[in-house]
Scaffold this active site. Structure first.
Site, PDB file in Angstrom:
ATOM      1  N   LEU A 151     -34.863  15.531   0.044  1.00 25.53           N
ATOM      2  CA  LEU A 151     -36.321  15.480  -0.016  1.00 25.53           C
ATOM      3  C   LEU A 151     -36.752  14.241  -0.782  1.00 25.53           C
ATOM      4  O   LEU A 151     -36.056  13.791  -1.705  1.00 25.53           O
ATOM      5  CB  LEU A 151     -36.871  16.739  -0.689  1.00 25.53           C
ATOM      6  CG  LEU A 151     -36.466  18.066  -0.044  1.00 25.53           C
ATOM      7  CD1 LEU A 151     -37.300  19.201  -0.619  1.00 25.53           C
ATOM      8  CD2 LEU A 151     -36.595  18.030   1.471  1.00 25.53           C
ATOM      9  N   GLY A 193     -31.678  18.263   0.156  1.00 27.41           N
ATOM     10  CA  GLY A 193     -32.350  18.433   1.452  1.00 27.41           C
ATOM     11  C   GLY A 193     -31.525  17.859   2.601  1.00 27.41           C
ATOM     12  O   GLY A 193     -31.593  18.358   3.732  1.00 27.41           O
ATOM     13  N   ASN A 210     -27.377  19.860  -4.861  1.00 26.59           N
ATOM     14  CA  ASN A 210     -27.239  19.391  -6.242  1.00 26.59           C
ATOM     15  C   ASN A 210     -28.523  19.546  -7.057  1.00 26.59           C
ATOM     16  O   ASN A 210     -28.696  18.894  -8.079  1.00 26.59           O
ATOM     17  CB  ASN A 210     -26.807  17.915  -6.238  1.00 26.59           C
ATOM     18  CG  ASN A 210     -27.884  17.022  -5.645  1.00 26.59           C
ATOM     19  OD1 ASN A 210     -28.613  17.441  -4.748  1.00 26.59           O
ATOM     20  ND2 ASN A 210     -28.011  15.815  -6.142  1.00 26.59           N
ATOM     21  N   GLU A 211     -29.424  20.414  -6.594  1.00 24.05           N
ATOM     22  CA  GLU A 211     -30.752  20.512  -7.228  1.00 24.05           C
ATOM     23  C   GLU A 211     -30.693  20.689  -8.736  1.00 24.05           C
ATOM     24  O   GLU A 211     -31.488  20.114  -9.478  1.00 24.05           O
ATOM     25  CB  GLU A 211     -31.559  21.668  -6.609  1.00 24.05           C
ATOM     26  CG  GLU A 211     -32.235  21.333  -5.288  1.00 24.05           C
ATOM     27  CD  GLU A 211     -31.316  21.421  -4.085  1.00 24.05           C
ATOM     28  OE1 GLU A 211     -30.083  21.586  -4.255  1.00 24.05           O
ATOM     29  OE2 GLU A 211     -31.824  21.326  -2.959  1.00 24.05           O
TER      30      GLU A 211
END
Ligand SMILES: CCCCCCCCCCCCC/C=C/C(=O)SCCNC(=O)CCNC(=O)[C@H](O)C(C)(C)COP(=O)(O)OP(=O)(O)OC[C@H]1O[C@@H](n2cnc3c(N)ncnc32)[C@H](O)[C@@H]1OP(=O)(O)O
Length: 300
Positions: A106, A151, A175-176
């Protein structure tokens, strides 16, 4: 599948869907196609059709890193909708035109320093792209020719089959947490469906980005091949999948995937509100700021 694109008319009007791609318009024939078959697409999405095979290769080209901005998401949605509605096509291969990067995920600039209305519109487009790829009637194969975090990983996981290039610089995962944010429940669901509960639990909490051999071992990708064989492998795999009668494969896909998609479909508005609330928090905005600064500093 009857999904509405659901973006503001202004957003759509700003785009020029199906504008001929420079270069393609000059007559570059699509690979594997006969004379007269031309690439088409929009500024950020190049579509190379192979009507004889019933396959289109969709190349993402939003340099430098194919981050999924609102405009890019909208163009991807329009391309997918168009291919989905064209009976010529039974399968698509999603790949990248940006060397070394499948997608950086994202677009952080769509979530950092933006007002709630913008964040809501952005999140709706993210949901829409996921639903469209995940529930597509077409066979969707990811030819993952670069790094694919967050994303980008979700996009890959939403394909029916993933082929990853064997390059130690490439990695894939959600990996957020490394950014100080969290993967929404539907990102998590897709990962759990793919690699199982325990592996997903570790990968999500620790924000693992799996290099190719680990990615294959954990099952987040289906195949790892030398970089120069990613596209040809995706093509061969596509031929296997297209050997199955469409109606049987589509109904089966729907049977397997609908419960996961329904969890979001039943609470899309609430999910948007949760996202906007979460992303607007001062602490989250600070985390994003720190992460963006780190990306800048990395350049030196
Ligand atoms: C109670 C709780 C309720 C909760 C409710 C739900 C809440 C939901 C929460 C929110 C969920 C959000 C989910 C988020 C998903 C995401 O996808 S976040 C994005 C994750 N992506 C990354 O971590 C990748 C970051 N980028 C990189 O690591 C590197 O850029 C790269 C991809 C490895 C490429 O490296 P390199 O080739 O060296 O290029 P760079 O120099 O680093 O980058 C070039 C320019 O691009 C910019 N950039 C990179 N990535 C992004 C990005 N994702 N978005 C925007 N911009 C990006 C980078 O900053 C450089 O810019 P310039 O300096 O201006 O050139």
């Amino acid at each position: 599948m009857a999904l509405t694109v659901g973006l503001r008319p202004l957003t759509r009007a700003l785009l020029r869907p199906w504008a001929r791609v420079p270069g393609a318009a000059l007559g570059r024939p699509a690979a594997g196609s006969g004379d007269g078959v031309r690439c088409f697409g929009s500024p950020r999405v190049l579509v190379e059709p192979d009507p004889a095979a019933g396959v289109a290769v969709m190349k993402m080209r939003n340099p430098p890193v194919n981050s999924l901005s609102l405009e890019f998401l909208t163009e991807l949605l329009i391309s997918l909708e168009k291919l989905e509605n064209d009976k010529t096509f039974r399968g698509i291969i999603i790949t990248s035109d940006c060397p070394g990067i499948f997608s950086a995920g994202l677009d952080l600039l769509e979530m950092y320093g933006r007002d709630p209305a913008h964040c809501a519109e952005y999140w709706k487009a993210v949901q829409e792209l996921w639903l469209r790829v995940y529930l597509s009637n077409l066979v969707v194969i990811g030819a993952i020719n670069g790094i694919s975090p967050a994303g980008g990983c979700l996009l890959s996981l939403s394909c029916d089959y993933r082929v990853l290039a064997n390059n130690p610089k490439y990695a894939i995962g959600l990996n957020e947490t490394l950014l100080g944010i969290i993967a929404p429940f539907w990102f998590k669901d897709v990962l759990v469906n793919t690699i199982g509960h325990r592996a997903a639990e570790r990968a999500l909490q620790l924000g693992f980005l799996f290099p190719p051999s680990d990615a294959l071992q954990v099952g987040i990708v289906d195949q790892v091949v030398p970089e120069d064989q990613v596209q040809s492998t995706a093509r061969s795999v596509m031929a296997q999948w297209l050997a199955i009668p469409d109606h049987a494969r589509q109904l089966t896909k729907n049977l397997v995937r609908k419960p996961t998609a329904d969890r979001l479909l039943q609470q899309r508005d609430a999910d948007i509100q949760n996202f906007v609330r979460f992303i607007s928090r001062d602490s989250i905005q600070k985390s994003l700021h720190v992460y963006l600064e780190k990306l800048k500093q990395k350049k030196g």
